[in-house]
Design a protein around this motif. Structure first.
Motif, mmCIF file in Angstrom:
data_model
loop_
_atom_site.group_PDB
_atom_site.id
_atom_site.type_symbol
_atom_site.label_atom_id
_atom_site.label_comp_id
_atom_site.label_asym_id
_atom_site.label_seq_id
_atom_site.Cartn_x
_atom_site.Cartn_y
_atom_site.Cartn_z
ATOM 1 N N ILE A 28 -2.203 -3.487 1.308
ATOM 2 C CA ILE A 28 -1.262 -3.357 0.191
ATOM 3 C C ILE A 28 0.160 -3.671 0.644
ATOM 4 O O ILE A 28 0.900 -4.404 -0.027
ATOM 5 C CB ILE A 28 -1.327 -1.942 -0.409
ATOM 6 C CG1 ILE A 28 -2.684 -1.716 -1.078
ATOM 7 C CG2 ILE A 28 -0.205 -1.736 -1.430
ATOM 8 C CD1 ILE A 28 -2.906 -0.296 -1.561
ATOM 9 N N MET A 29 0.553 -3.155 1.806
ATOM 10 C CA MET A 29 1.915 -3.385 2.295
ATOM 11 C C MET A 29 2.150 -4.875 2.569
ATOM 12 O O MET A 29 3.206 -5.420 2.237
ATOM 13 C CB MET A 29 2.158 -2.574 3.571
ATOM 14 C CG MET A 29 2.297 -1.082 3.332
ATOM 15 S SD MET A 29 3.616 -0.687 2.144
ATOM 16 C CE MET A 29 5.049 -1.363 2.996
ATOM 17 N N SER A 34 4.591 -10.288 0.331
ATOM 18 C CA SER A 34 4.379 -11.642 -0.199
ATOM 19 C C SER A 34 4.673 -11.720 -1.694
ATOM 20 O O SER A 34 5.196 -12.727 -2.177
ATOM 21 C CB SER A 34 2.948 -12.108 0.090
ATOM 22 O OG SER A 34 1.987 -11.339 -0.593
ATOM 23 N N VAL A 35 4.362 -10.664 -2.442
ATOM 24 C CA VAL A 35 4.703 -10.630 -3.872
ATOM 25 C C VAL A 35 6.213 -10.711 -4.060
ATOM 26 O O VAL A 35 6.715 -11.493 -4.881
ATOM 27 C CB VAL A 35 4.178 -9.341 -4.545
ATOM 28 C CG1 VAL A 35 4.692 -9.241 -5.975
ATOM 29 C CG2 VAL A 35 2.672 -9.307 -4.558
ATOM 30 N N ALA A 36 6.932 -9.907 -3.288
ATOM 31 C CA ALA A 36 8.393 -9.913 -3.376
ATOM 32 C C ALA A 36 8.952 -11.277 -3.002
ATOM 33 O O ALA A 36 9.891 -11.779 -3.640
ATOM 34 C CB ALA A 36 8.980 -8.832 -2.475
ATOM 35 N N VAL A 62 -3.735 -3.225 -8.492
ATOM 36 C CA VAL A 62 -4.870 -4.139 -8.616
ATOM 37 C C VAL A 62 -5.497 -4.383 -7.248
ATOM 38 O O VAL A 62 -6.727 -4.362 -7.094
ATOM 39 C CB VAL A 62 -4.427 -5.472 -9.257
ATOM 40 C CG1 VAL A 62 -5.539 -6.516 -9.161
ATOM 41 C CG2 VAL A 62 -4.037 -5.243 -10.715
ATOM 42 N N VAL A 63 -4.663 -4.606 -6.237
ATOM 43 C CA VAL A 63 -5.158 -4.810 -4.874
ATOM 44 C C VAL A 63 -5.874 -3.556 -4.375
ATOM 45 O O VAL A 63 -6.960 -3.632 -3.780
ATOM 46 C CB VAL A 63 -4.002 -5.180 -3.920
ATOM 47 C CG1 VAL A 63 -4.470 -5.175 -2.466
ATOM 48 C CG2 VAL A 63 -3.438 -6.550 -4.279
ATOM 49 N N ALA A 64 -5.274 -2.395 -4.628
ATOM 50 C CA ALA A 64 -5.893 -1.128 -4.229
ATOM 51 C C ALA A 64 -7.252 -0.948 -4.900
ATOM 52 O O ALA A 64 -8.215 -0.481 -4.285
ATOM 53 C CB ALA A 64 -4.977 0.039 -4.581
ATOM 54 N N SER A 65 -7.329 -1.337 -6.159
ATOM 55 C CA SER A 65 -8.594 -1.261 -6.887
ATOM 56 C C SER A 65 -9.650 -2.142 -6.232
ATOM 57 O O SER A 65 -10.787 -1.711 -5.990
ATOM 58 C CB SER A 65 -8.384 -1.698 -8.337
ATOM 59 O OG SER A 65 -9.618 -1.852 -9.004
#
Length: 310
Positions: A28-29, A34-36, A62-65
């Motif tokens: 997630i981190m 990369s999202v930022a 969503v990634v955590a899911s």
């Protein structure tokens, strides 16, 4: 607090830690960075902070899911691997049904946030990435094909594209470069993991390249993918999306990473240590590029190749 109260508190803490563990916080981190990077590249200095944080939180959920559901799917092979045999879905500390419900709940919240705050294109890419990771990769390709890494690389490349499209609302040249760039980065990164975790993958009978086709081919593919990754990364400044600082960072990190990869051909090399170094520097490389493209953006107008009305 009496002993019974302490015991209940310890059990609750352990259970909460287990729920956090199944979301794979490290992944997630990495995706947050990369999202930022993709978001700030597209924003070109005009940052909507509410949209940015909503995109980052929504996609993180969503990634955590996806990671939680992946834990449920992989529990049989996780039991055979030293690194994963103590996951709560393997030990039974938390039931598979509970983890699955938790994962689905996170996904619903995450997609809802993206749908409310971003746009249809960003949601579409998040959904495609989720389906590829959970459905195509986890359920079939990972277990049955040496090309599983290639398929999985697409889902790993989706976060920066979601961040980019959340701002731009269109699939343009910049978004395509990001998709290719992050997909290519995933390959040597993943092959390096497969080399230093060779025994785990072999024990679980997972057909990653080093296990299925040997170390020599895996080393060659690492070198080739890093070289192509460097060329594709250079397209961002060449297309006018970033400036000279990004080009310099791309050149420096990619050249160093490639030189490190070529050391794998030394006869006296310890493959485990070498693979860990290649893996470690892959994280430094993609983090440096994500940060630099967020700061060294250029104002550019590109025709849209794909747009979806909100």
């Amino acid at each position: 607090m009496n002993n019974q109260g302490q015991s209940m508190s310890a059990q609750l803490t352990s259970r909460l830690r287990g729920y956090v563990q199944v979301t794979k916080p490290g992944i997630i981190m990495g995706n947050l960075i990369s999202v930022a990077g993709g978001f700030l590249l597209a924003a070109q200095g005009n940052v909507d902070w509410t949209l940015m944080f909503a995109t980052m939180i929504g996609l993180s959920l969503v990634v955590a899911s996806g990671c939680a559901v992946n834990n449920c799917i992989d529990r049989d092979i996780d039991a055979k691997m030293q690194r994963t045999r103590n996951r709560v879905t393997v030990t039974g500390e938390i039931s598979v049904q509970a983890v699955l419900s938790f994962g689905i709940g996170l996904g619903i919240i995450g997609f809802t946030m993206l749908a409310i705050f971003t746009n249809n294109l960003a949601v579409l890419f998040a959904a495609i990435g989720y389906v590829v990771y959970v459905g195509v990769y986890s359920l079939y390709m990972k277990r049955n094909s040496v090309y599983g890494t290639l398929v999985g690389s697409f889902s790993g490349a989706v976060p920066p594209v979601v961040g980019y499209c959340a701002v731009s609302g269109q699939m343009d040249t910049g978004a395509i470069i990001l998709l290719l760039m992050f997909s290519l980065w995933q390959m040597p990164h993943s092959y390096a993991i497969a080399i230093f975790r060779f025994d785990d993958y072999a024990a679980a009978n997972i057909p990653v390249l080093p296990v299925a086709e040997g170390m020599a081919k895996a080393k060659l593919h690492i070198v080739l993918y890093i070289a192509v990754f460097a060329l594709v990364s250079a397209l961002l400044p060449l297309a006018g999306y970033t400036g000279i600082a990004f080009m310099a960072v791309t050149f420096a990190t990619s050249l160093w990473w490639l030189a490190m990869a070529l050391k794998g051909y030394r006869r006296d090399i310890n493959l485990q240590s070498w693979a860990r170094q290649v893996f470690g520097f892959s994280i430094i490389t993609i983090t440096a590029l994500s940060v630099t493209m967020a700061l060294d953006f250029q104002v550019v107008a590109q025709p849209a190749l794909l747009t979806l009305a909100p």
